[in-house]
Motif scaffolding. Structure first.
Motif, PDB file in Angstrom:
ATOM      1  N   PHE A 162       0.843  -1.194   0.000  1.00  0.00           N
ATOM      2  CA  PHE A 162       0.000   0.000   0.000  1.00  0.00           C
ATOM      3  C   PHE A 162       0.875   1.240   0.000  1.00  0.00           C
ATOM      4  CE2 PHE A 162      -2.759   3.202   1.912  1.00  0.00           C
ATOM      5  CZ  PHE A 162      -3.911   3.016   1.155  1.00  0.00           C
ATOM      6  N   ASP A 163       0.597   2.156  -0.929  1.00  0.00           N
ATOM      7  CA  ASP A 163       1.314   3.426  -1.040  1.00  0.00           C
ATOM      8  C   ASP A 163       0.595   4.448  -0.163  1.00  0.00           C
ATOM      9  OD1 ASP A 163       2.275   5.943  -1.835  1.00  0.00           O
ATOM     10  OD2 ASP A 163       2.615   5.268  -3.891  1.00  0.00           O
ATOM     11  N   THR A 164       1.184   4.783   0.975  1.00  0.00           N
ATOM     12  CA  THR A 164       0.528   5.695   1.917  1.00  0.00           C
ATOM     13  C   THR A 164       0.541   7.138   1.426  1.00  0.00           C
ATOM     14  OG1 THR A 164       2.566   5.981   3.195  1.00  0.00           O
ATOM     15  CG2 THR A 164       1.061   4.227   3.894  1.00  0.00           C
ATOM     16  N   GLU A 165       1.439   7.470   0.522  1.00  0.00           N
ATOM     17  CA  GLU A 165       1.498   8.837  -0.010  1.00  0.00           C
ATOM     18  C   GLU A 165       0.297   9.125  -0.907  1.00  0.00           C
ATOM     19  OE1 GLU A 165       4.398  11.419  -2.933  1.00  0.00           O
ATOM     20  OE2 GLU A 165       5.341  10.070  -1.480  1.00  0.00           O
ATOM     21  N   TYR A 166      -0.079   8.148  -1.737  1.00  0.00           N
ATOM     22  CA  TYR A 166      -1.185   8.345  -2.672  1.00  0.00           C
ATOM     23  C   TYR A 166      -2.472   7.644  -2.253  1.00  0.00           C
ATOM     24  CZ  TYR A 166       2.221  10.483  -5.721  1.00  0.00           C
ATOM     25  OH  TYR A 166       3.176  11.315  -6.239  1.00  0.00           O
ATOM     26  N   GLY A 167      -2.392   6.725  -1.287  1.00  0.00           N
ATOM     27  CA  GLY A 167      -3.596   6.106  -0.745  1.00  0.00           C
ATOM     28  C   GLY A 167      -4.167   4.955  -1.545  1.00  0.00           C
ATOM     29  N   TYR A 168      -3.317   4.172  -2.219  1.00  0.00           N
ATOM     30  CA  TYR A 168      -3.811   3.018  -2.982  1.00  0.00           C
ATOM     31  C   TYR A 168      -2.710   1.989  -3.184  1.00  0.00           C
ATOM     32  CZ  TYR A 168      -1.568   5.470  -6.897  1.00  0.00           C
ATOM     33  OH  TYR A 168      -0.667   6.112  -7.696  1.00  0.00           O
ATOM     34  N   VAL A 169      -3.112   0.821  -3.713  1.00  0.00           N
ATOM     35  CA  VAL A 169      -2.157  -0.216  -4.105  1.00  0.00           C
ATOM     36  C   VAL A 169      -1.608   0.197  -5.471  1.00  0.00           C
ATOM     37  CG1 VAL A 169      -1.883  -2.645  -4.716  1.00  0.00           C
ATOM     38  CG2 VAL A 169      -3.408  -2.002  -2.842  1.00  0.00           C
ATOM     39  N   PRO A 170      -0.294   0.294  -5.630  1.00  0.00           N
ATOM     40  CA  PRO A 170       0.263   0.699  -6.921  1.00  0.00           C
ATOM     41  C   PRO A 170      -0.165  -0.236  -8.052  1.00  0.00           C
ATOM     42  CG  PRO A 170       1.952   0.760  -5.218  1.00  0.00           C
ATOM     43  CD  PRO A 170       0.739   0.103  -4.623  1.00  0.00           C
ATOM     44  N   ASP A 171      -0.404   0.321  -9.234  1.00  0.00           N
ATOM     45  CA  ASP A 171      -0.823  -0.468 -10.393  1.00  0.00           C
ATOM     46  C   ASP A 171       0.176  -1.561 -10.746  1.00  0.00           C
ATOM     47  OD1 ASP A 171      -3.148   0.985 -10.700  1.00  0.00           O
ATOM     48  OD2 ASP A 171      -2.287   2.363 -12.177  1.00  0.00           O
ATOM     49  N   SER A 172       1.453  -1.324 -10.477  1.00  0.00           N
ATOM     50  CA  SER A 172       2.485  -2.300 -10.819  1.00  0.00           C
ATOM     51  C   SER A 172       2.521  -3.484  -9.855  1.00  0.00           C
ATOM     52  CB  SER A 172       3.856  -1.626 -10.851  1.00  0.00           C
ATOM     53  OG  SER A 172       4.149  -1.045  -9.591  1.00  0.00           O
ATOM     54  N   MET A 200       6.336  -8.611   0.237  1.00  0.00           N
ATOM     55  CA  MET A 200       7.652  -7.961   0.256  1.00  0.00           C
ATOM     56  C   MET A 200       8.368  -8.146  -1.074  1.00  0.00           C
ATOM     57  SD  MET A 200       8.430  -6.078   2.786  1.00  0.00           S
ATOM     58  CE  MET A 200      10.175  -5.902   2.527  1.00  0.00           C
ATOM     59  N   PHE A 201       8.284  -9.346  -1.659  1.00  0.00           N
ATOM     60  CA  PHE A 201       8.872  -9.568  -2.988  1.00  0.00           C
ATOM     61  C   PHE A 201       8.197  -8.680  -4.014  1.00  0.00           C
ATOM     62  CE2 PHE A 201      10.016 -13.972  -1.358  1.00  0.00           C
ATOM     63  CZ  PHE A 201      11.356 -13.675  -1.224  1.00  0.00           C
ATOM     64  N   ASP A 202       6.881  -8.538  -3.916  1.00  0.00           N
ATOM     65  CA  ASP A 202       6.116  -7.666  -4.798  1.00  0.00           C
ATOM     66  C   ASP A 202       6.651  -6.228  -4.686  1.00  0.00           C
ATOM     67  OD1 ASP A 202       4.095  -6.951  -6.609  1.00  0.00           O
ATOM     68  OD2 ASP A 202       2.533  -6.908  -5.071  1.00  0.00           O
ATOM     69  N   TYR A 203       6.846  -5.771  -3.472  1.00  0.00           N
ATOM     70  CA  TYR A 203       7.411  -4.433  -3.234  1.00  0.00           C
ATOM     71  C   TYR A 203       8.803  -4.318  -3.850  1.00  0.00           C
ATOM     72  CZ  TYR A 203      10.033  -0.819  -0.850  1.00  0.00           C
ATOM     73  OH  TYR A 203      10.854   0.247  -0.578  1.00  0.00           O
ATOM     74  N   GLU A 204       9.653  -5.306  -3.563  1.00  0.00           N
ATOM     75  CA  GLU A 204      11.040  -5.275  -4.066  1.00  0.00           C
ATOM     76  C   GLU A 204      11.081  -5.227  -5.592  1.00  0.00           C
ATOM     77  OE1 GLU A 204      14.045  -5.309  -2.414  1.00  0.00           O
ATOM     78  OE2 GLU A 204      13.079  -5.207  -0.445  1.00  0.00           O
ATOM     79  N   GLU A 205      10.215  -5.973  -6.237  1.00  0.00           N
ATOM     80  CA  GLU A 205      10.225  -6.056  -7.699  1.00  0.00           C
ATOM     81  C   GLU A 205       9.544  -4.856  -8.365  1.00  0.00           C
ATOM     82  OE1 GLU A 205       8.497  -9.754  -8.837  1.00  0.00           O
ATOM     83  OE2 GLU A 205      10.078 -10.934  -7.897  1.00  0.00           O
ATOM     84  N   ASN A 206       8.558  -4.246  -7.717  1.00  0.00           N
ATOM     85  CA  ASN A 206       7.733  -3.266  -8.407  1.00  0.00           C
ATOM     86  C   ASN A 206       7.749  -1.841  -7.845  1.00  0.00           C
ATOM     87  OD1 ASN A 206       6.559  -5.158 -10.324  1.00  0.00           O
ATOM     88  ND2 ASN A 206       5.660  -6.091  -8.507  1.00  0.00           N
ATOM     89  N   CYS A 207       8.317  -1.647  -6.678  1.00  0.00           N
ATOM     90  CA  CYS A 207       8.261  -0.302  -6.080  1.00  0.00           C
ATOM     91  C   CYS A 207       9.626   0.312  -5.804  1.00  0.00           C
ATOM     92  CB  CYS A 207       7.472  -0.351  -4.770  1.00  0.00           C
ATOM     93  SG  CYS A 207       5.768  -0.822  -4.984  1.00  0.00           S
ATOM     94  N   LYS A 208      10.631  -0.508  -5.685  1.00  0.00           N
ATOM     95  CA  LYS A 208      11.954   0.000  -5.353  1.00  0.00           C
ATOM     96  C   LYS A 208      12.592   0.689  -6.513  1.00  0.00           C
ATOM     97  CE  LYS A 208      14.780  -1.628  -1.806  1.00  0.00           C
ATOM     98  NZ  LYS A 208      15.689  -2.571  -1.268  1.00  0.00           N
TER      99      LYS A 208
END
Length: 77
Positions: free
Chosen positions: A47-57, A69-77
């Motif tokens: 969850f992206d707390t800055e924008y208030g939603y689950v990122p599309d990626s 956590m793997f999802d975060y590592e692969e798509n948000c970092k």
């Protein structure tokens, strides 16, 4: 679970129907109101707390906190 200043992992309720999954809800009361007789399981989202939603990626939900956590590592970092 807070990952950093912007992202966290949240628990969601995932509707189970006929061997597949339906929608994910961040509030159990909303889920039960809309699907009073449905089965469910818990999932985990980034969850992206800055924008208030689950990122599309990112995935709509993950089976475990580790997968989130793997999802975060692969798509948000």
């Amino acid at each position: 679970m807070k990952i950093n200043d912007r992202y966290e992992i949240r628990v969601v309720v995932v509707e189970r129907k006929d061997g597949t999954t339906g929608d994910a809800y961040d509030n159990f009361e909303d889920f039960k109101r809309e699907h009073p007789f449905s089965s469910y399981e818990f999932g985990y989202v980034v969850f992206d707390t800055e924008y208030g939603y689950v990122p599309d990626s990112c995935n709509d939900w993950n089976d475990s906190p580790e997968e989130a956590m793997f999802d975060y590592e692969e798509n948000c970092k």
